[in-house]
Design an enzyme around this catalytic site. Structure first.
Site, PDB file in Angstrom:
ATOM      1  N   SER A 159      36.377  44.240  42.029  1.00 42.69           N
ATOM      2  CA  SER A 159      36.148  42.692  42.917  1.00 42.69           C
ATOM      3  C   SER A 159      38.022  42.801  43.978  1.00 42.69           C
ATOM      4  O   SER A 159      37.297  41.862  44.918  1.00 42.69           O
ATOM      5  CB  SER A 159      36.185  41.283  42.351  1.00 42.69           C
ATOM      6  OG  SER A 159      34.649  41.638  42.718  1.00 42.69           O
TER       7      SER A 159
ATOM      8  N   TYR B 225      36.062  32.462  42.008  1.00 39.93           N
ATOM      9  CA  TYR B 225      33.850  31.872  42.359  1.00 39.93           C
ATOM     10  C   TYR B 225      34.291  31.205  42.149  1.00 39.93           C
ATOM     11  O   TYR B 225      35.286  29.978  42.286  1.00 39.93           O
ATOM     12  CB  TYR B 225      33.770  32.634  41.294  1.00 39.93           C
ATOM     13  CG  TYR B 225      34.093  34.447  41.381  1.00 39.93           C
ATOM     14  CD1 TYR B 225      33.480  34.760  41.791  1.00 39.93           C
ATOM     15  CD2 TYR B 225      34.346  35.119  40.499  1.00 39.93           C
ATOM     16  CE1 TYR B 225      33.782  36.756  42.638  1.00 39.93           C
ATOM     17  CE2 TYR B 225      34.883  36.287  40.529  1.00 39.93           C
ATOM     18  CZ  TYR B 225      34.987  37.604  41.576  1.00 39.93           C
ATOM     19  OH  TYR B 225      34.852  38.130  42.276  1.00 39.93           O
TER      20      TYR B 225
HETATM   21  N1  GLN Z   1      30.960  46.045  41.679  1.00 40.89           N
HETATM   22  C1  GLN Z   1      31.180  44.604  40.717  1.00 40.89           C
HETATM   23  C2  GLN Z   1      29.633  43.840  40.988  1.00 40.89           C
HETATM   24  O1  GLN Z   1      29.622  44.233  41.894  1.00 40.89           O
HETATM   25  C3  GLN Z   1      32.181  43.621  40.966  1.00 40.89           C
HETATM   26  C4  GLN Z   1      32.364  42.756  40.633  1.00 40.89           C
HETATM   27  C5  GLN Z   1      33.638  41.739  40.270  1.00 40.89           C
HETATM   28  O2  GLN Z   1      34.987  42.378  40.526  1.00 40.89           O
HETATM   29  N2  GLN Z   1      33.436  40.451  39.891  1.00 40.89           N
HETATM   30  O3  GLN Z   1      29.172  44.007  39.594  1.00 40.89           O
END
Ligand code: GLN
Length: 456
Positions: free
Chosen positions: A67, A244
């Protein structure tokens, strides 16, 4: 490494030593490959706006960006489409929810922000996909320019997420079912998985964060990756949404725009100061690296990096507010002294921005009060004037001139009025004394033939 800069590395080492033994948290396992990471890995890296790199621990160990890619792909979308167009499809409101929540606006299906999966999938979908410039190629190029080196994809992690990423596919189908998006989020999910599987190190992430902090210019390569407004827009969304459902608490306690990823990467940017990154794959329940969170939190606290503590102005901007008869260089007789007493002088130093310009204008008003007939602004020790400060100072001097006072600046480098910019602005001289002398002549009565402005 030199002794002086070793102090920065020592600060990182100290944080490393302090938190290396923390074994709280879990490896992400919903992408099976991520569960194979070394739980002990821990690296920190910091890159300054001058491109100075500092790192310790596993700062060169590769892992997938996950992410932490989101702000950079958002930056690419903003660069290609502009904020208004991107905002039609992705909002910029903190969702207060987990990264993989169904954070979609009621009625429109518009995702809350580009830092949660739903918004990131739409952001990826907004990147144009043409035969000449395929979507993923553009994204990889962009991430690479942010990092300052060519990045690649960890195919195993990509395959692992592609095989198990049903929740993200479900999100994409939901998005498609709720709104008239002109793009195909389902196809975009595959690109999104690839983007998440791009391989980086903590040093790469520090360079990427430093590029955002540096107004879009990579401090290692000098490459302008995105414009200054885009960099600021991305940092704003990172500050409010990057962590988040702990974004508010993070901004409160740590006070830096940041972004975490489930492979254990975490970036934080100190605007105009540094890019910072940590790697440690043990995660807290919100999907943020436990050690990374603590290390960046402590660094911010120790070094006073919280955005809202900023900015205490370093040093004084205004160095002198007086009349010319008080200056050492003044010559002789009573008549001359009286004349010089009618010339107000204010001097400034350093780099002038809005805040500094306000101080200078205040000093000019102070200097110009009373029976002064002319005002000299001494900018000899000024190192830089940004466009806002330049406009403020020019209009401040113009107001003083409108009041019937002569205005002159000592501005040898033409920072306030460049060469060929003589019309309408204050008279420019190479030194304070020349400016004062000219004003002394003019305040006495009809001006003697004024000398041409001094050009250095
Ligand atoms: N590829 C991961 C997902 O989409 C990325 C999520 C993250 O790093 N928070 O679940």
């Amino acid at each position: 490494m030199s002794a002086a800069t070793g102090a920065v590395t020592d600060a990182l080492r100290e944080l490393h030593a302090r938190f290396a033994d923390v074994d709280e948290g879990e490896l992400a396992d919903y992408i099976p490959q991520l569960a194979l990471a070394d739980p002990g890995a821990f690296g920190l890296a910091l890159i300054s706006m001058d491109g100075h790199c500092y790192s310790t621990g596993d700062a060169g160990v590769p892992f997938t960006v996950q992410s932490v890619s989101k702000p950079f792909v958002y930056a690419l979308a903003l660069s290609l489409l502009g904020l208004d167009e991107v905002s039609r499809w992705v909002n910029a409101e903190p969702s207060g929810e987990a990264f993989n929540a169904i954070s979609l606006e009621h009625g429109t299906g518009r995702p809350d922000n580009a830092m949660v999966n739903a918004g990131a999938i739409v952001t990826t979908a907004l990147i144009p996909d043409t035969p000449v410039a395929p979507r993923f190629g553009r994204i990889l190029d962009c991430l690479s320019r942010f990092a300052g080196r060519r990045l690649d994809v960890d195919e195993e992690v990509y395959a692992s997420e592609a095989a198990t990423g049903d929740r993200n596919r479900a999100l994409a189908y939901l998005i498609r079912s709720t709104g008239p998006l002109p793009v195909d989020p389902v196809a975009a999910v595959e690109t999104y998985f690839r983007q998440c599987a791009v391989r980086v190190t903590a040093l790469d992430l520090a360079a990427m964060a430093a590029t955002l902090a540096n107004g879009g210019v990579n401090p290692l390569t000098g490459d302008t990756v995105v414009s200054e407004p885009v960099a600021a827009q991305v940092l704003a969304v990172m500050a409010t949404c990057g962590m988040y459902d702990s974004s508010g608490d993070w901004l409160l306690r740590v006070g830096l725009p940041a972004k975490s990823g489930v492979s254990g990467g975490l970036i934080a940017a100190g605007p105009a100061r540094f890019g910072l990154a940590t790697y440690s794959p043990l995660l807290d329940p919100t999907g943020t690296s436990v050690r990374g969170h603590r290390a960046i939190g402590m660094l911010s606290e120790r070094l006073g990096l919280h955005l809202m503590y900023n900015p205490a102005l370093a040093g004084s901007t205004v160095t002198l507010v007086t009349t010319a008869d008080d200056l050492p260089a003044a010559p002789t007789g009573e008549r001359e002294r009286v004349r010089r007493g009618r010339v107000a002088v204010a001097a400034a130093q350093g780099a002038l921005d809005f805040t500094a310009a306000e101080r200078v204008l205040y000093a000019l008003d102070e200097a110009a009060s009373g029976r002064t007939g002319a005002v000299v602004l001494d900018l000899v020790r000024v190192t830089d004037i940004d466009t806002v400060a330049r406009a403020m100072l020019r209009s401040g001097l113009a107001r003083i001139a409108d009041d019937g006072r002569r205005t002159a600046v000592a501005d040898p480098d033409g920072r306030l009025c460049g060469p060929g910019d003589e019309s309408g602005g204050p008279r420019r001289f190479g030194s304070r004394e020349e400016a004062v002398t000219w004003c002394t002549e003019t305040v006495a009565g009809p001006a003697a033939a004024a000398p041409r402005p001094n050009t250095p």
